[in-house]
Design a protein around this motif. Structure first.
Motif, PDB file in Angstrom:
ATOM      1  N   GLN A   1       0.738  -1.255  -0.009  1.00 37.78           N
ATOM      2  CA  GLN A   1       0.077  -0.015   0.016  1.00 37.78           C
ATOM      3  C   GLN A   1       0.889   1.168  -0.030  1.00 37.78           C
ATOM      4  O   GLN A   1       2.067   1.138   0.181  1.00 37.78           O
ATOM      5  CB  GLN A   1      -0.987   0.067   1.159  1.00 37.78           C
ATOM      6  N   VAL A   2       0.238   2.334  -0.435  1.00 36.20           N
ATOM      7  CA  VAL A   2       0.847   3.578  -0.628  1.00 36.20           C
ATOM      8  C   VAL A   2       1.123   4.307   1.029  1.00 36.20           C
ATOM      9  O   VAL A   2       0.249   4.237   1.497  1.00 36.20           O
ATOM     10  CB  VAL A   2       0.107   4.647  -1.360  1.00 36.20           C
ATOM     11  N   GLN A   3       2.429   4.277   1.214  1.00 38.18           N
ATOM     12  CA  GLN A   3       2.778   4.854   2.830  1.00 38.18           C
ATOM     13  C   GLN A   3       3.008   6.339   2.285  1.00 38.18           C
ATOM     14  O   GLN A   3       3.042   7.131   3.611  1.00 38.18           O
ATOM     15  CB  GLN A   3       3.861   4.065   3.230  1.00 38.18           C
ATOM     16  N   LEU A   4       4.115   6.931   1.530  1.00 42.74           N
ATOM     17  CA  LEU A   4       4.408   8.073   1.414  1.00 42.74           C
ATOM     18  C   LEU A   4       3.391   8.973   0.434  1.00 42.74           C
ATOM     19  O   LEU A   4       2.605   8.530  -0.401  1.00 42.74           O
ATOM     20  CB  LEU A   4       5.598   8.048   0.722  1.00 42.74           C
ATOM     21  N   VAL A   5       3.314  10.367   0.903  1.00 47.14           N
ATOM     22  CA  VAL A   5       2.430  11.085  -0.014  1.00 47.14           C
ATOM     23  C   VAL A   5       3.462  12.483  -0.237  1.00 47.14           C
ATOM     24  O   VAL A   5       3.948  13.234   0.338  1.00 47.14           O
ATOM     25  CB  VAL A   5       1.316  11.837   1.118  1.00 47.14           C
ATOM     26  N   GLU A   6       3.438  12.771  -1.606  1.00 43.60           N
ATOM     27  CA  GLU A   6       3.928  13.721  -2.091  1.00 43.60           C
ATOM     28  C   GLU A   6       2.871  14.808  -2.332  1.00 43.60           C
ATOM     29  O   GLU A   6       1.792  14.855  -2.604  1.00 43.60           O
ATOM     30  CB  GLU A   6       4.695  13.424  -3.531  1.00 43.60           C
ATOM     31  N   SER A   7       3.547  16.054  -2.290  1.00 38.70           N
ATOM     32  CA  SER A   7       2.650  17.345  -2.728  1.00 38.70           C
ATOM     33  C   SER A   7       3.745  18.243  -3.255  1.00 38.70           C
ATOM     34  O   SER A   7       4.980  18.275  -3.009  1.00 38.70           O
ATOM     35  CB  SER A   7       2.009  17.725  -1.616  1.00 38.70           C
ATOM     36  N   GLY A   8       3.142  19.656  -3.683  1.00 37.31           N
ATOM     37  CA  GLY A   8       3.723  20.569  -4.283  1.00 37.31           C
ATOM     38  C   GLY A   8       4.094  20.678  -5.677  1.00 37.31           C
ATOM     39  O   GLY A   8       4.604  21.653  -6.070  1.00 37.31           O
ATOM     40  N   GLY A   9       3.441  19.824  -6.196  1.00 42.60           N
ATOM     41  CA  GLY A   9       3.655  19.915  -7.864  1.00 42.60           C
ATOM     42  C   GLY A   9       2.637  20.821  -8.321  1.00 42.60           C
ATOM     43  O   GLY A   9       1.947  21.557  -7.700  1.00 42.60           O
ATOM     44  N   GLY A  10       3.007  21.378  -9.597  1.00 38.11           N
ATOM     45  CA  GLY A  10       2.347  22.331 -10.283  1.00 38.11           C
ATOM     46  C   GLY A  10       2.904  22.544 -11.580  1.00 38.11           C
ATOM     47  O   GLY A  10       3.528  21.850 -12.250  1.00 38.11           O
ATOM     48  N   THR A  11       2.588  23.704 -12.187  1.00 42.38           N
ATOM     49  CA  THR A  11       2.973  24.317 -13.309  1.00 42.38           C
ATOM     50  C   THR A  11       3.996  25.634 -13.031  1.00 42.38           C
ATOM     51  O   THR A  11       3.610  26.504 -12.369  1.00 42.38           O
ATOM     52  CB  THR A  11       2.069  24.695 -14.397  1.00 42.38           C
ATOM     53  N   ALA A  12       5.075  25.538 -13.618  1.00 41.27           N
ATOM     54  CA  ALA A  12       6.041  26.570 -13.907  1.00 41.27           C
ATOM     55  C   ALA A  12       6.631  26.891 -14.933  1.00 41.27           C
ATOM     56  O   ALA A  12       6.511  26.093 -15.984  1.00 41.27           O
ATOM     57  CB  ALA A  12       7.244  26.447 -12.734  1.00 41.27           C
TER      58      ALA A  12
END
Length: 126
Positions: A1-12
């Motif tokens: 199962q997924v244990q880590l969570v990524e965030s902060g992506g987007g468009t630049a």
């Protein structure tokens, strides 16, 4: 199962900046070396950076001088500060925990990692 969570992506735009974060409530990230990987459409997964349990950083050549990996142990979070972004940085970015034992020579090898997150999209476009 997924244990880590990524965030902060987007468009630049080219030359811009984004800051990615990797966190989990399942375990202390300081107990493992943590790596960032990325995968662009039609391309193989590529190691980007890694931070060891002793906070030693490692980077693939294409991001040296532009990206910085760091830990905030009080937040149980590993960050990837991405500056001077280029269109070729466009990819889904994943974080993962190194299985150990950790050796410098294999920091970039995806099979040495587990607890992969689901990824966060980074798009760099003019």
């Amino acid at each position: 199962q997924v244990q880590l969570v990524e965030s902060g992506g987007g468009t630049a735009h080219p030359g811009g900046s984004l800051k990615l974060a990797c966190t989990t409530s399942a375990f202390n990230l300081r107990e493992r070396a943590i790596g960032w990987f990325r995968q662009a459409p039609g391309k193989e997964r590529e190691a980007v950076s890694c931070i060891s349990k002793n906070d030693n950083p490692y980077y693939t050549d294409s991001v040296k001088g532009r990206f910085t990996i760091s830990r905030d142990n009080t937040k149980n979070t590993v960050y990837l500060q991405m500056n001077n972004l280029r269109p070729e940085d466009t990819a889904v970015y994943f974080c993962a925990a190194h299985k150990g034992p950790f050796y410098v020579i294999d920091w970039y090898e995806a099979p040495k990692y587990d607890s992969w997150g689901q990824g966060t999209q980074v798009t760099v476009s003019s």
